[in-house]
Design a protein around this motif. Structure first.
Motif, PDB file in Angstrom:
ATOM      1  N   VAL A 145       0.841  -1.207   0.000  1.00  0.00           N
ATOM      2  CA  VAL A 145       0.000   0.000   0.000  1.00  0.00           C
ATOM      3  C   VAL A 145       0.868   1.247   0.000  1.00  0.00           C
ATOM      4  CG1 VAL A 145      -1.704   1.315   1.314  1.00  0.00           C
ATOM      5  CG2 VAL A 145      -1.922  -1.159   1.121  1.00  0.00           C
ATOM      6  N   ARG A 146       1.946   1.225   0.780  1.00  0.00           N
ATOM      7  CA  ARG A 146       2.842   2.383   0.825  1.00  0.00           C
ATOM      8  C   ARG A 146       3.476   2.651  -0.543  1.00  0.00           C
ATOM      9  NH1 ARG A 146       2.213   5.979   4.965  1.00  0.00           N
ATOM     10  NH2 ARG A 146       1.888   4.865   6.938  1.00  0.00           N
ATOM     11  N   LEU A 147       3.810   1.591  -1.285  1.00  0.00           N
ATOM     12  CA  LEU A 147       4.380   1.763  -2.612  1.00  0.00           C
ATOM     13  C   LEU A 147       3.389   2.419  -3.576  1.00  0.00           C
ATOM     14  CD1 LEU A 147       6.356  -1.573  -3.151  1.00  0.00           C
ATOM     15  CD2 LEU A 147       7.316   0.739  -3.073  1.00  0.00           C
ATOM     16  N   ILE A 148       2.135   1.974  -3.500  1.00  0.00           N
ATOM     17  CA  ILE A 148       1.099   2.568  -4.361  1.00  0.00           C
ATOM     18  C   ILE A 148       0.941   4.045  -4.043  1.00  0.00           C
ATOM     19  CG2 ILE A 148      -1.370   2.566  -4.885  1.00  0.00           C
ATOM     20  CD1 ILE A 148      -1.325  -0.482  -4.397  1.00  0.00           C
ATOM     21  N   GLU A 149       0.892   4.373  -2.747  1.00  0.00           N
ATOM     22  CA  GLU A 149       0.756   5.775  -2.337  1.00  0.00           C
ATOM     23  C   GLU A 149       1.955   6.593  -2.787  1.00  0.00           C
ATOM     24  OE1 GLU A 149       0.336   5.509   1.864  1.00  0.00           O
ATOM     25  OE2 GLU A 149      -1.822   5.062   1.810  1.00  0.00           O
ATOM     26  N   ALA A 150       3.164   6.036  -2.624  1.00  0.00           N
ATOM     27  CA  ALA A 150       4.386   6.765  -2.978  1.00  0.00           C
ATOM     28  C   ALA A 150       4.439   7.067  -4.471  1.00  0.00           C
ATOM     29  CB  ALA A 150       5.603   5.961  -2.551  1.00  0.00           C
ATOM     30  N   ARG A 151       4.062   6.072  -5.290  1.00  0.00           N
ATOM     31  CA  ARG A 151       4.094   6.282  -6.740  1.00  0.00           C
ATOM     32  C   ARG A 151       3.034   7.288  -7.192  1.00  0.00           C
ATOM     33  NH1 ARG A 151       4.712  -0.202  -7.353  1.00  0.00           N
ATOM     34  NH2 ARG A 151       7.011  -0.291  -7.280  1.00  0.00           N
ATOM     35  N   ALA A 152       1.907   7.307  -6.476  1.00  0.00           N
ATOM     36  CA  ALA A 152       0.823   8.214  -6.856  1.00  0.00           C
ATOM     37  C   ALA A 152       1.100   9.654  -6.445  1.00  0.00           C
ATOM     38  CB  ALA A 152      -0.488   7.740  -6.240  1.00  0.00           C
ATOM     39  N   THR A 153       1.900   9.826  -5.401  1.00  0.00           N
ATOM     40  CA  THR A 153       2.116  11.181  -4.856  1.00  0.00           C
ATOM     41  C   THR A 153       3.550  11.670  -5.012  1.00  0.00           C
ATOM     42  OG1 THR A 153       2.595  10.277  -2.648  1.00  0.00           O
ATOM     43  CG2 THR A 153       0.295  10.826  -3.135  1.00  0.00           C
ATOM     44  N   ASP A 154       4.381  10.867  -5.687  1.00  0.00           N
ATOM     45  CA  ASP A 154       5.798  11.225  -5.836  1.00  0.00           C
ATOM     46  C   ASP A 154       6.415  11.487  -4.457  1.00  0.00           C
ATOM     47  OD1 ASP A 154       8.132  11.626  -7.202  1.00  0.00           O
ATOM     48  OD2 ASP A 154       7.754  13.763  -7.570  1.00  0.00           O
ATOM     49  N   CYS A 155       6.220  10.535  -3.574  1.00  0.00           N
ATOM     50  CA  CYS A 155       6.602  10.675  -2.166  1.00  0.00           C
ATOM     51  C   CYS A 155       8.125  10.759  -2.017  1.00  0.00           C
ATOM     52  CB  CYS A 155       6.064   9.472  -1.388  1.00  0.00           C
ATOM     53  SG  CYS A 155       6.479   9.466   0.360  1.00  0.00           S
ATOM     54  N   ASP A 156       8.560  11.596  -1.097  1.00  0.00           N
ATOM     55  CA  ASP A 156       9.973  11.712  -0.750  1.00  0.00           C
ATOM     56  C   ASP A 156      10.446  10.413  -0.087  1.00  0.00           C
ATOM     57  OD1 ASP A 156      12.379  13.634  -0.080  1.00  0.00           O
ATOM     58  OD2 ASP A 156      11.897  12.586   1.783  1.00  0.00           O
ATOM     59  N   TYR A 157      11.713  10.061  -0.297  1.00  0.00           N
ATOM     60  CA  TYR A 157      12.250   8.830   0.267  1.00  0.00           C
ATOM     61  C   TYR A 157      12.111   8.779   1.789  1.00  0.00           C
ATOM     62  CZ  TYR A 157      14.488   8.018  -4.273  1.00  0.00           C
ATOM     63  OH  TYR A 157      14.721   7.804  -5.605  1.00  0.00           O
ATOM     64  N   LEU A 158      12.440   9.877   2.440  1.00  0.00           N
ATOM     65  CA  LEU A 158      12.375   9.900   3.902  1.00  0.00           C
ATOM     66  C   LEU A 158      10.932   9.778   4.396  1.00  0.00           C
ATOM     67  CD1 LEU A 158      15.035  12.612   4.902  1.00  0.00           C
ATOM     68  CD2 LEU A 158      15.181  10.122   5.164  1.00  0.00           C
ATOM     69  N   GLU A 159      10.001  10.410   3.685  1.00  0.00           N
ATOM     70  CA  GLU A 159       8.591  10.285   4.058  1.00  0.00           C
ATOM     71  C   GLU A 159       8.119   8.842   3.897  1.00  0.00           C
ATOM     72  OE1 GLU A 159       6.313  13.011   1.768  1.00  0.00           O
ATOM     73  OE2 GLU A 159       7.115  14.802   2.774  1.00  0.00           O
ATOM     74  N   PHE A 160       8.575   8.211   2.828  1.00  0.00           N
ATOM     75  CA  PHE A 160       8.218   6.809   2.583  1.00  0.00           C
ATOM     76  C   PHE A 160       8.741   5.919   3.711  1.00  0.00           C
ATOM     77  CE2 PHE A 160       9.415   2.677   0.696  1.00  0.00           C
ATOM     78  CZ  PHE A 160       8.154   2.240   0.302  1.00  0.00           C
TER      79      PHE A 160
END
Length: 262
Positions: A36-51
């Motif tokens: 789920v975190r990967l899907i969210e990260a790809r959808a929001t261009d999440c920062d590495y540290l936030e991920f």
């Protein structure tokens, strides 16, 4: 002419392979949350540290819930109850503000006792277990017993030569909940057992007693006025008394009224 590059022999990194490694490191909360975190990260261009912070939060939450579940089972409370589920409007005489103050679990930290006294069906057991769940979520150790189960356990432990070990278990818990006190007659040695527990817990742990019998009746109920006086002296030395008055929830439920809270 450029030389042909050799095909990479490195294994392909997939979410499944990462999950397997996470489980190997025993961080199952991160493993469960990774897809789920990967899907969210790809959808929001999440920062590495936030991920990474999100995954670590998932792991902490998982470990916290595991600890809560372990302590709940160890407490032997029969139900998970909450203060929010309790219907104070049905019996407005029950002191809501005082109960909510107890829900902060400050009384456990201060080794203050709580006496809930009133007729059956008013929600004493519900509130006692709800306070117990709050204490568990605040990382306190909790032991719950009905009064007669407590006496029966001590009697069985006495026969097995384990009485001292059992008494130690009851006295070391940061919160001891004794429910249904007075619902049946007590054996002759009950007063001595309760006195030892009260004596050892005095100033060292919080105790909740839920009872339908006023303290004036305890001597008759326990069959030992001297021991009962000593129990009350210790228990009431630092105690919050919550009077429970009003209509029975169970009676109302049978008539199609409020849901049972006890």
């Amino acid at each position: 002419m450029k030389p042909k590059s050799k095909p990479s022999s490195d294994p392909v990194v997939t979410s499944e392979s990462i999950c397997q490694k996470l489980r190997g490191f025993r961080v199952s909360g991160m493993a469960m949350a990774l897809p789920v975190r990967l899907i969210e990260a790809r959808a929001t261009d999440c920062d590495y540290l936030e991920f990474l912070d999100g995954l670590l939060t998932d792991e902490m939450d998982k470990r916290r819930e595991t600890l809560v579940e372990r302590r709940f089972k160890a407490s032997r409370m029969p139900y998970r109850k909450t203060i929010d589920e309790f219907d104070f409007e049905f019996n407005p005489a029950i002191p809501k503000r005082r109960v909510q103050e107890l829900a902060s679990t400050r009384f456990v930290a201060q080794s203050t006792n709580v006496l809930m006294v009133g007729p059956p069906g008013l929600g004493k057991s519900h509130l006692a277990m709800a306070l117990g769940m709050n204490a568990i979520r605040q990382a306190y150790t909790v032991v719950y017993r009905s009064a007669f189960d407590l006496v029966d356990e001590i009697e069985a432990a006495e026969k097995a030569g384990q009485r001292r070990k059992l008494i130690q278990q009851f006295t070391q818990a940061q919160l001891l909940i004794v429910d249904e006190f007075g619902m049946r007659s007590m054996p002759g040695n009950a007063a001595v057992d309760f006195l030892e527990i009260a004596h050892r817990r005095h100033g060292n742990g919080a105790t909740i007693i839920a009872t339908n019998r006023p303290v004036e009746d305890w001597g008759t109920m326990l069959g030992d006025n001297a021991s009962t006086s000593a129990i009350l002296d210790r228990f009431l030395d630092q105690a919050e008394i919550i009077p429970m008055e009003g209509k029975s929830y169970r009676t109302a439920r049978r008539k199609g009224g409020a849901d049972s809270t006890e």
